[in-house]
Design an enzyme around this catalytic site. Sequence first.
Site, PDB file in Angstrom:
ATOM      1  N   LYS A  44       7.458 -15.315  32.518  1.00  0.00           N
ATOM      2  CA  LYS A  44       8.153 -16.197  31.971  1.00  0.00           C
ATOM      3  C   LYS A  44       9.245 -15.832  31.415  1.00  0.00           C
ATOM      4  O   LYS A  44      10.412 -16.511  31.402  1.00  0.00           O
ATOM      5  CB  LYS A  44       7.182 -16.714  30.837  1.00  0.00           C
ATOM      6  CG  LYS A  44       6.138 -17.621  31.549  1.00  0.00           C
ATOM      7  CD  LYS A  44       4.917 -17.983  30.368  1.00  0.00           C
ATOM      8  CE  LYS A  44       4.009 -18.536  30.995  1.00  0.00           C
ATOM      9  NZ  LYS A  44       2.820 -18.898  30.098  1.00  0.00           N
TER      10      LYS A  44
ATOM     11  N   GLU B 299      -9.388 -14.685  29.422  1.00  0.00           N
ATOM     12  CA  GLU B 299     -10.465 -14.708  30.589  1.00  0.00           C
ATOM     13  C   GLU B 299     -11.400 -13.363  30.239  1.00  0.00           C
ATOM     14  O   GLU B 299     -10.875 -12.464  29.484  1.00  0.00           O
ATOM     15  CB  GLU B 299      -9.581 -14.480  31.748  1.00  0.00           C
ATOM     16  CG  GLU B 299      -8.533 -15.593  31.857  1.00  0.00           C
ATOM     17  CD  GLU B 299      -7.951 -15.980  33.364  1.00  0.00           C
ATOM     18  OE1 GLU B 299      -8.710 -15.521  34.423  1.00  0.00           O
ATOM     19  OE2 GLU B 299      -6.749 -16.403  33.425  1.00  0.00           O
TER      20      GLU B 299
ATOM     21  N   ILE C  71       5.967 -27.747  27.825  1.00  0.00           N
ATOM     22  CA  ILE C  71       7.195 -28.007  27.173  1.00  0.00           C
ATOM     23  C   ILE C  71       8.275 -28.207  28.096  1.00  0.00           C
ATOM     24  O   ILE C  71       8.664 -27.606  29.159  1.00  0.00           O
ATOM     25  CB  ILE C  71       7.556 -26.684  26.286  1.00  0.00           C
ATOM     26  CG1 ILE C  71       6.209 -26.452  25.569  1.00  0.00           C
ATOM     27  CG2 ILE C  71       8.858 -26.659  25.469  1.00  0.00           C
ATOM     28  CD1 ILE C  71       6.356 -25.162  24.967  1.00  0.00           C
TER      29      ILE C  71
ATOM     30  N   GLY D 199     -12.942 -19.247  25.323  1.00  0.00           N
ATOM     31  CA  GLY D 199     -12.469 -19.660  26.612  1.00  0.00           C
ATOM     32  C   GLY D 199     -11.068 -19.645  26.543  1.00  0.00           C
ATOM     33  O   GLY D 199     -10.416 -20.170  27.255  1.00  0.00           O
TER      34      GLY D 199
ATOM     35  N   GLU E  41       9.301 -26.711  36.397  1.00  0.00           N
ATOM     36  CA  GLU E  41       9.169 -27.079  35.026  1.00  0.00           C
ATOM     37  C   GLU E  41       7.902 -26.522  34.382  1.00  0.00           C
ATOM     38  O   GLU E  41       7.872 -25.728  33.498  1.00  0.00           O
ATOM     39  CB  GLU E  41       9.311 -28.295  34.737  1.00  0.00           C
ATOM     40  CG  GLU E  41       8.988 -28.909  33.280  1.00  0.00           C
ATOM     41  CD  GLU E  41      10.113 -28.391  32.257  1.00  0.00           C
ATOM     42  OE1 GLU E  41      10.239 -27.406  31.698  1.00  0.00           O
ATOM     43  OE2 GLU E  41      11.160 -29.077  32.292  1.00  0.00           O
TER      44      GLU E  41
ATOM     45  N   THR F  91      -7.733 -26.621  37.730  1.00  0.00           N
ATOM     46  CA  THR F  91      -7.468 -27.313  36.389  1.00  0.00           C
ATOM     47  C   THR F  91      -6.336 -28.310  36.590  1.00  0.00           C
ATOM     48  O   THR F  91      -6.376 -29.384  36.197  1.00  0.00           O
ATOM     49  CB  THR F  91      -7.454 -26.337  35.227  1.00  0.00           C
ATOM     50  OG1 THR F  91      -8.526 -25.269  35.369  1.00  0.00           O
ATOM     51  CG2 THR F  91      -7.319 -27.004  33.843  1.00  0.00           C
ATOM     52  N   VAL F  92      -5.014 -27.679  37.045  1.00  0.00           N
ATOM     53  CA  VAL F  92      -3.956 -28.483  36.928  1.00  0.00           C
ATOM     54  C   VAL F  92      -3.813 -29.302  38.053  1.00  0.00           C
ATOM     55  O   VAL F  92      -3.449 -30.722  37.993  1.00  0.00           O
ATOM     56  CB  VAL F  92      -2.679 -27.385  36.703  1.00  0.00           C
ATOM     57  CG1 VAL F  92      -1.268 -28.278  36.803  1.00  0.00           C
ATOM     58  CG2 VAL F  92      -2.691 -26.607  35.633  1.00  0.00           C
TER      59      VAL F  92
ATOM     60  N   GLY G  30       4.260 -24.258  30.353  1.00  0.00           N
ATOM     61  CA  GLY G  30       3.293 -25.345  30.486  1.00  0.00           C
ATOM     62  C   GLY G  30       3.995 -26.687  30.280  1.00  0.00           C
ATOM     63  O   GLY G  30       4.921 -26.974  31.173  1.00  0.00           O
TER      64      GLY G  30
ATOM     65  N   VAL H  12       7.288 -22.660  33.459  1.00  0.00           N
ATOM     66  CA  VAL H  12       7.994 -21.988  32.319  1.00  0.00           C
ATOM     67  C   VAL H  12       7.148 -21.833  31.119  1.00  0.00           C
ATOM     68  O   VAL H  12       6.879 -20.809  30.541  1.00  0.00           O
ATOM     69  CB  VAL H  12       9.538 -22.652  32.005  1.00  0.00           C
ATOM     70  CG1 VAL H  12      10.297 -21.793  31.301  1.00  0.00           C
ATOM     71  CG2 VAL H  12      10.032 -22.821  33.434  1.00  0.00           C
TER      72      VAL H  12
END
Lengths: 446, 446
Positions: free
Chosen positions: B216, B201, B147, B198, B140, B26-27, B145, B143
Amino acid sequence: MTNPAQDAPAASGPAALKVALLGGGTVGSQAARILTEDAEALRDRVGAPLELTGIAVRSRGAERDWRADPALYTTDAEALVDGADIVIELMGGIEPARTLIRRALAAGTSVITGNKALLAQHGEELFALASETGAQLSFEAAVAGAIPILRPLRDSLSGDTVTRVMGIANGTTNFILDRMDTEGADFADALAEAQRLGYAEADPTADVGGLDAAAKAAILATLSFGAPYTLDDVAVEGITAITAEDNAAAADAGYVIKLLAIAERATAEDGTSGAVLRVHPTLLPREHPLASVRGAYNAVFVEAENAGQLMFYGPGAGGAPTASAVMGDVVSIAQRIVRGGPARLRTPVAHLPALDAAEASTSCMVVLHVADEPGVLRRVAAVFEEHGVSLETLRQVQSDRAAAPGASLRLITHRARQRDLDATVDALAALDAVHEVVSVLKVEGN
Amino acid sequence: MTNPAQDAPAASGPAALKVALLGGGTVGSQAARILTEDAEALRDRVGAPLELTGIAVRSRGAERDWRADPALYTTDAEALVDGADIVIELMGGIEPARTLIRRALAAGTSVITGNKALLAQHGEELFALASETGAQLSFEAAVAGAIPILRPLRDSLSGDTVTRVMGIANGTTNFILDRMDTEGADFADALAEAQRLGYAEADPTADVGGLDAAAKAAILATLSFGAPYTLDDVAVEGITAITAEDNAAAADAGYVIKLLAIAERATAEDGTSGAVLRVHPTLLPREHPLASVRGAYNAVFVEAENAGQLMFYGPGAGGAPTASAVMGDVVSIAQRIVRGGPARLRTPVAHLPALDAAEASTSCMVVLHVADEPGVLRRVAAVFEEHGVSLETLRQVQSDRAAAPGASLRLITHRARQRDLDATVDALAALDAVHEVVSVLKVEGN
């Protein structure tokens, strides 16, 4: 790619960096306090001691709040600047701040300033001078008090494209609008209360007229879009014309009124890409993150292509919070002096010209007092249609004009160009059936 | 102090920087898209082109969402790492991510990662390796997403002292708690809805059990206090035990329940200075800035000595938002490679040891079902007094245990040490007059 300087221990006993402080007022005295009380922690972070060499004040005895060693206060700001490694300017106003900052930058000395009015008027000249000499000009405290917004906009979002920034950037007006919203107060009473509580100055013009927010809009736009903008690029409308009736209409429709500083990418009708900068009272849906920012707090709401919606929130003013932002800049610059390495480069960007605010795309809430007769609705709707403005809602509402015969209509438009919205309102006012245009307010965040 | 490198124009046609992408999910696919679609803007900002040399995937065809040139996908991650100037790790999980990152760092190649689990377990080892070779390890995206929180905590607040960080750091649990709050749903129903939409999970353990938030918390503490912390330092309590009854009691008292990751400076009973790291369901007053963070959004609330209270808000997950944070790190590292200069130093800090969560200072809401007989109030109050815990409010409330004889009491304490609060609750449970300890929830933000 390896770098032997990384993690090298700081040399034992490096020379102190001389820090000159210009201004001993609310923020200046707090910066002096932090430099004095937190000297040890600052030395650890920087790798060298920071030595406060003096505090320039207009007249001896003018210093406030926290008092440094009396020997530090001086009226000879020029001599202080000439002997410094780092200059902190917290005097405010254009002169002598501008001349002193120029003097420092010309000598290659980096400057930290919290002076938004100066940056919004003369920023371009000062940044150009800093570029020439390799000095840095840092200004986190000028943007939104203590809110760390400079580095997120400049660094964290450097792989993204910021499309819009909306800030609640003035605590005085936010306090006043808050009171009008929660207590149904009218503007004059809310302003008087703000003055009594010390949230508004005796002459509140710069705050309530929107000029302070406009300076911040120019700085936010400069940070977001990389090009220099000035006060002249900002269309400004203050909050003095906001009535209790505006507030009631907003509340009834599910909105709250905030004074926003907005900077956004836009495309003019003729196809020119540019930026629109504006400050005006704005209707925000009550569930919008900015809507719950209360009282003297500030917040900056950022929209970026990939990151989506971000918000940064914190105290917009106050001695210690603003001094915290100043000291973040001081530590960054001092670290760079101690460790070497290039100052931060301003990356070359395509200049995004400031567009006229009439090119902005926004929506609008219009409240009309109309004749109570057949065909009025149709005629009103036709005016919107003629100007290419489509309506989201149109409803008849309870009228505060109960004494006068007629009915009240509340209309909310879809997004349209500001120019067309203005022309629509002019045409509505000219309709015979419209007795009065009671309220016209821009809407964002829908 | 002058620096001739500043504002020197980028040399025309500098060599491209080779960027290796590990992970095409996804990322990862969004990072590939930005590297491809925004190549020109990135080149302008960096001063050199960024060339995506390959995307390592577990098996060909496993890539998602956005598809790069098929020739870019490879299963040979090691070869990809070895040829890179910059490595982006977005595979998730411990292995092979850890080995591949070690391989890059050992060769002096800087790495950007969004892998919070890996950092929370092996961060210290990886940062030590980066220090040795002069490579950078940026994170970054790990931490909160999208932000931007890393630079504000590390740079903007470098002249201040962060005392506490509280984050809504897990979108799944925030969505579930939101539904329980607004719809009176119980945990199982809200979880089922989150799974259907969704947001959760099929195996929601890491989210609802608090482990994701705990990772986190460790990273936030590392950023805030400068010392390395791991998952083992975090006291974790998930949301699986939260009932509709807890929510009703919270709402009735003016609170909302949020799962918070908290890292704060604390002093243990024996005088040791340290940090307490904890994750637990927490009552927040409805007017607290964190209370209105809804659904899948994240937010980090920071308290610092001078800056006061700050909040950072934005999407906590999602491909494009997280990729935006990744690309901010990529641009920073690439700029440093192009322009030279030392990598960011980690400043030496006094190690702040992790303290047991029993040392934390917090307040508590306790709901008791008690016998409806004389003297009960006095006996309950005496238990608090014996443990040195003072009460802010004590009131009899409507009981959901209507069928059972007795009364319900809701007590909210002032701040006390967690150890004493725990002992108080144990002693209350042992009282004859107490039929049931219905609810015990920590309170912050008062």
